[in-house]
Design an enzyme around this catalytic site. Structure first.
Site, PDB file in Angstrom:
ATOM      1  CG  ASP A 216      11.686  95.374  45.644  1.00  0.00           C
ATOM      2  OD1 ASP A 216      12.334  94.490  45.059  1.00  0.00           O
ATOM      3  OD2 ASP A 216      11.949  95.749  46.804  1.00  0.00           O
ATOM      4  CG  HIS A 239      14.743  97.039  42.472  1.00  0.00           C
ATOM      5  ND1 HIS A 239      14.939  96.628  43.769  1.00  0.00           N
ATOM      6  CD2 HIS A 239      14.597  98.394  42.534  1.00  0.00           C
ATOM      7  CE1 HIS A 239      14.928  97.674  44.576  1.00  0.00           C
ATOM      8  NE2 HIS A 239      14.723  98.756  43.844  1.00  0.00           N
TER       9      HIS A 239
END
Length: 388
Positions: A216, A239
């Site tokens: 993430d 991310h």
């Protein structure tokens, strides 16, 4: 006179020697054994060290130690160090934890904390990732994160690794003057909700010389963050570095003073920027999916109202000296709010190449009127919807 001068120095020398040789509390002396649950031993060692009136060091020696769950609470009477030389490992089944809705390791209300030693905090999260349904269920179960630092001040966390957390790796809430240096985050790119560091309601936080590999956000920035300096961080997979998601609650605080410099993103989904004094400079992108993105229409898992414009004001932002490659044709997105257009945005010295074959490299802009310095490749915001 010489002898009197020497005598006057002795108490000072004794103090210096004492400061350089803190008391040591080895968990082995409190019953902590390799492959055994060291929760009680670590708690007892912490309690004694925290009560000491001189600097103290708690040692987790080399080896693998199991840990159910622990809360290490201050305030302490003197500076305290947690020296982790070995690997501390969490249970694979979070339901066996004494408080399954809490963090795995929590450190609260400590001034002058040092965490170091070259060891590993292994969250053992593979089984938990398969049970994570937060993408479908807004009331999903809260999974334990690896390390939680709350109301910690004047402290440093360095030369340790957090690995395979069940949820976020690190939470930093209500902290001031804390540095993460040579700190490593390690998790597979397909691990769910394993943000590297989530930081909110804090000020003067430094993240430098770190490597973050996760599924993430490498670093996620929540509300109330002031003066965050991120430098020489390698991010990927993951991310990227994100400010958000904001705007869910009425009591959220402003974000100001975010500096991201001399960082490298490798194969990340986003490099960042989704509301004052943001500086994003001297960045290398290596096959990144969304090198630069401000998205005020961001709606994770469709759990919000897309027809309600964002009320967050993004202003005083610089994006400079961004180089490398993008694996999506849209190299930059500046999608600002219709009700709160982006203001005072400066963009300069952009050189991004598209590594794919889906079409020419482009940018998307809305509700923004930036100023430009240097060169922009590709051209930025040539067909932007004007700021209101």
């Amino acid at each position: 006179m010489a002898s009197k001068f020497t005598l006057l120095l002795l108490p000072l020398l004794a103090y210096i020697v004492n400061a350089q040789a803190p008391a040591t509390f080895d968990i082995g002396n409190f019953g902590g054994k390799p492959d055994g649950n060291i929760a009680e031993a670590l708690s007892c060692a912490w309690k004694e060290a925290c009560a000491a009136t001189t600097p103290s060091t708690i040692v987790v020696p080399k080896g693998t130690f199991m840990l159910d769950q622990v809360k290490l609470l201050g305030p302490c009477k003197a500076p305290i160090e947690l020296q982790v030389q070995g690997t501390i490992k969490a249970p694979s089944d979070y339901n066996t934890m004494s408080d399954k809705n809490a963090e795995w390791i929590t450190i609260n209300y400590v001034d002058h904390l040092t965490v170091q030693g070259g060891g590993v905090f292994d969250g053992n999260g593979h089984e938990a990732w398969t049970q994570n349904d937060c993408g479908k269920n807004p009331k999903c179960a809260k999974l334990p994160l690896n390390l939680s630092f709350n109301f910690v001040t004047n402290s440093i966390i360095r030369d340790v690794t957090t690995k395979d957390s069940k949820y976020f790796h690190v939470n930093v809430i209500g902290c001031k003057n804390v540095t993460f240096q040579r700190f490593t985050v390690s998790a597979p790119g397909d691990s769910i909700n394993t943000d590297g560091l989530h930081i909110a309601k804090s000020e003067y936080i430094n993240i430098t010389d770190c490597v973050i590999k996760t599924g993430d956000d490498c670093i996620s920035i929540g509300d109330g963050m002031k003066e965050l300096h991120i430098e020489k961080v390698t991010c990927g997979p993951g991310h990227g570095i994100s400010v958000g998601s904001l705007g869910k609650g009425e009591t959220e605080e402003d974000v100001t003073g975010i500096y991201v410099k001399n960082c490298t993103f490798i194969g990340t989904q986003n490099a960042t920027l989704k509301i004052t004094d943001l500086h994003y400079e001297d960045i290398i992108m290596d096959n990144v999916e969304n090198p630069i993105i401000i998205d005020q229409e961001y709606c994770p898992w469709n759990q919000c109202k897309l027809d309600s414009p964002s009320l967050i004001q993004v202003s005083q932002m610089t994006v400079k000296n961004i180089k490398g490659t993008t694996k999506t044709p849209v190299a930059m997105t500046f999608a600002c709010s219709k009700t709160k257009p982006c203001q005072n945005v400066e963009i300069g010295d952009i050189d991004l190449a598209y590594s794919g074959t889906e079409g020419p490299i482009t940018t998307k802009c809305a509700n923004i009127n930036p100023t430009f310095v240097g060169k922009q490749n590709p051209p930025i915001c040539t067909d932007a919807a004007p700021a209101a």
